[in-house]
Design a protein around this motif. Structure first.
Motif, mmCIF file in Angstrom:
data_model
loop_
_atom_site.group_PDB
_atom_site.id
_atom_site.type_symbol
_atom_site.label_atom_id
_atom_site.label_comp_id
_atom_site.label_asym_id
_atom_site.label_seq_id
_atom_site.Cartn_x
_atom_site.Cartn_y
_atom_site.Cartn_z
ATOM 1 N N LEU A 69 -22.039 10.900 -7.704
ATOM 2 C CA LEU A 69 -20.656 11.800 -8.284
ATOM 3 C C LEU A 69 -19.128 11.605 -8.072
ATOM 4 N N LEU A 70 -19.397 11.741 -6.399
ATOM 5 C CA LEU A 70 -18.166 11.853 -5.915
ATOM 6 C C LEU A 70 -17.554 11.092 -5.532
ATOM 7 N N SER A 71 -17.709 9.954 -5.159
ATOM 8 C CA SER A 71 -17.019 9.065 -4.827
ATOM 9 C C SER A 71 -16.289 8.318 -5.661
ATOM 10 N N ALA A 72 -17.273 8.537 -6.873
ATOM 11 C CA ALA A 72 -16.958 7.561 -8.126
ATOM 12 C C ALA A 72 -16.053 8.740 -8.919
ATOM 13 N N ALA A 73 -15.703 9.078 -9.146
ATOM 14 C CA ALA A 73 -15.318 10.052 -9.127
ATOM 15 C C ALA A 73 -13.141 10.318 -8.672
ATOM 16 N N ILE A 74 -13.372 10.180 -7.302
ATOM 17 C CA ILE A 74 -12.289 10.721 -6.221
ATOM 18 C C ILE A 74 -11.497 8.867 -6.421
ATOM 19 N N SER A 75 -12.418 7.675 -6.150
ATOM 20 C CA SER A 75 -12.090 6.451 -6.023
ATOM 21 C C SER A 75 -11.541 5.866 -8.066
ATOM 22 N N THR A 76 -12.094 6.605 -8.657
ATOM 23 C CA THR A 76 -11.477 6.411 -10.408
ATOM 24 C C THR A 76 -10.616 6.893 -10.184
ATOM 25 N N ILE A 77 -9.521 8.147 -9.749
ATOM 26 C CA ILE A 77 -8.695 9.175 -9.478
ATOM 27 C C ILE A 77 -7.588 8.054 -9.215
ATOM 28 N N LEU A 78 -8.276 7.999 -7.669
ATOM 29 C CA LEU A 78 -7.362 6.627 -7.217
ATOM 30 C C LEU A 78 -6.937 5.326 -7.569
ATOM 31 N N GLY A 79 -7.546 4.932 -8.107
ATOM 32 C CA GLY A 79 -8.193 3.468 -8.328
ATOM 33 C C GLY A 79 -6.811 3.463 -9.570
ATOM 34 N N VAL A 80 -6.785 4.375 -10.276
ATOM 35 C CA VAL A 80 -6.154 4.534 -11.892
ATOM 36 C C VAL A 80 -4.767 4.854 -11.023
ATOM 37 N N LEU A 81 -4.446 5.226 -10.339
ATOM 38 C CA LEU A 81 -3.153 5.621 -9.162
ATOM 39 C C LEU A 81 -3.132 4.396 -9.207
ATOM 40 N N GLY A 82 -3.444 3.669 -8.488
ATOM 41 C CA GLY A 82 -3.007 2.194 -7.630
ATOM 42 C C GLY A 82 -2.425 1.236 -8.745
ATOM 43 N N ALA A 83 -3.598 1.324 -9.371
ATOM 44 C CA ALA A 83 -3.897 0.609 -11.205
ATOM 45 C C ALA A 83 -1.677 0.650 -11.788
ATOM 46 N N LEU A 84 -1.897 1.251 -11.716
ATOM 47 C CA LEU A 84 -0.207 2.421 -12.474
ATOM 48 C C LEU A 84 0.183 1.559 -11.367
ATOM 49 N N ALA A 85 0.586 1.649 -9.934
ATOM 50 C CA ALA A 85 1.313 1.489 -8.774
ATOM 51 C C ALA A 85 1.906 -0.098 -8.578
ATOM 52 N N ILE A 86 0.311 -1.135 -8.826
ATOM 53 C CA ILE A 86 0.811 -2.484 -8.850
ATOM 54 C C ILE A 86 1.111 -2.905 -10.089
ATOM 55 N N THR A 87 0.925 -1.795 -11.499
ATOM 56 C CA THR A 87 1.468 -2.186 -12.823
ATOM 57 C C THR A 87 2.864 -2.789 -13.073
ATOM 58 N N TYR A 88 3.463 -1.131 -12.176
ATOM 59 C CA TYR A 88 4.901 -0.726 -12.925
ATOM 60 C C TYR A 88 5.785 -1.544 -11.177
ATOM 61 N N VAL A 89 4.693 -2.226 -10.471
ATOM 62 C CA VAL A 89 6.391 -2.316 -9.026
ATOM 63 C C VAL A 89 6.994 -3.254 -10.015
ATOM 64 N N LYS A 90 8.209 -4.038 -9.495
ATOM 65 C CA LYS A 90 9.131 -4.423 -9.948
ATOM 66 C C LYS A 90 9.501 -5.495 -9.613
ATOM 67 N N LYS A 91 9.206 -6.199 -7.951
ATOM 68 C CA LYS A 91 9.160 -7.124 -7.994
ATOM 69 C C LYS A 91 7.298 -7.737 -7.503
ATOM 70 N N ARG A 92 7.683 -9.389 -8.108
ATOM 71 C CA ARG A 92 6.770 -9.965 -8.485
ATOM 72 C C ARG A 92 6.448 -10.149 -7.815
ATOM 73 N N ARG A 93 6.902 -10.327 -6.579
ATOM 74 C CA ARG A 93 5.915 -10.844 -4.527
ATOM 75 C C ARG A 93 5.521 -9.520 -4.822
ATOM 76 N N THR A 94 5.443 -8.887 -4.045
ATOM 77 C CA THR A 94 4.822 -7.706 -4.009
ATOM 78 C C THR A 94 3.729 -7.030 -4.820
ATOM 79 N N LYS A 95 4.432 -6.902 -5.614
ATOM 80 C CA LYS A 95 2.465 -6.967 -7.329
ATOM 81 C C LYS A 95 1.642 -8.532 -6.732
ATOM 82 N N ASN A 96 1.884 -9.340 -6.410
ATOM 83 C CA ASN A 96 0.618 -10.420 -6.274
ATOM 84 C C ASN A 96 0.053 -9.862 -5.027
ATOM 85 N N THR A 97 0.973 -9.365 -3.855
ATOM 86 C CA THR A 97 0.263 -8.682 -2.855
ATOM 87 C C THR A 97 -0.588 -8.170 -2.375
#
Length: 268
Positions: A69-97
């Motif tokens: 439960l703890l790992s799922a909750a914490i990883s969900t928060i971090l994963g959502v932030l990570g997905a948002l960061a990947i989505t809104y990165v402007k450079k396509r090469r950085t996003k693909n990396t």
């Protein structure tokens, strides 16, 4: 023509039989009064009673549930932030990396991940136990959440955000009232996937667990090495049923979200 049309169904039945036959065999003998997996001598629930009377096993089950439960909750928060960061990165090469690095973590062998964490924790002085297992489960769950949330972010139209900005919404309002509600199905999917991965994980946990702390997967492995006991069958059956309940729960939540989304689209 009829035979050819039935071949895919026959193939699927065969594949599912191969996958589920060992599990059903294990579940069947968890009710065996004979105490072995050779001859079924009668129906009994004694092995399940032994599971619930084993204090040490119940503590390990509680540890496993807390970690999951703890790992799922914490990883969900971090994963959502990570997905948002990947989505809104402007450079396509950085996003693909970033996406490639995330996918590499998913396909990396569990043995390599477990050994790497063992070396890391030993070097920085983290004692093997609850903390080491929790950190490891968070680490391998975050990429799973990212890959479940990213498709929802990618299919969201940018016009929704533009409309919110035109109406004077702040960045926080856009995130909390536009983006997060839209990607809620992906968030739930990531949470349940992280939860089930944590409950089922053995390879990584085996490397990073220490004396005095264990999870169900490691405990089952340790007991199985000592000899066949139908208590292991009963315990494995309970874990399997819990996993099914989680999958069914995710299915109904996903269906409810899909219906609510469809109703909102139909509104004039």
């Amino acid at each position: 023509m009829n035979v050819k049309s039935k071949l895919p169904n026959i193939y699927l039945i065969f594949v599912f039989f191969i996958l589920y036959a060992p599990i059903l065999y294990l579940m069947y003998y968890s009710f065996n009064a004979g105490g072995s997996m050779r001859n079924f001598e009668g129906f009994t629930l004694d092995w399940y009673k032994e599971v619930f009377q084993d204090t040490r096993l119940l503590i390990i089950a509680l540890n496993t549930l807390i970690i999951a439960l703890l790992s799922a909750a914490i990883s969900t928060i971090l994963g959502v932030l990570g997905a948002l960061a990947i989505t809104y990165v402007k450079k396509r090469r950085t996003k693909n990396t970033l996406q490639t690095l995330n996918n590499v973590l998913i396909v990396s062998p569990d043995v390599i991940i477990g050994a790497s964490f063992l070396i890391l924790f030993t070097m920085i002085g983290i004692r093997l136990g609850f903390i080491s297992v929790l950190l490891s489960h968070i680490a391998f769950s975050v990429p799973i959440v990212v890959i479940m949330v990213l498709p929802k972010l990618q299919e969201m139209s940018s016009s929704l955000i533009d409309a919110a900005r035109d109406l004077g919404a702040s960045n926080w309002n856009i995130l909390s009232k536009v983006i997060l509600p839209y990607i809620t199905p992906g968030i739930f999917a990531g949470f349940f996937m992280a939860l089930t991965y944590s409950l089922d994980d053995f390879a990584v946990t085996f490397f990073v667990t220490g004396n005095g702390f264990s999870t169900l997967s490691v405990e089952i492995y340790s007991r199985a090495r000592q000899g066949i006991s139908l208590e292991i069958n009963a315990l494995s059956t309970l874990i399997f049923l819990l996993t099914i309940v989680l999958v069914i729960g995710y299915y109904f939540i996903n269906q409810r979200n899909a219906r609510s989304t469809a109703m909102e689209v139909r509104k004039p």
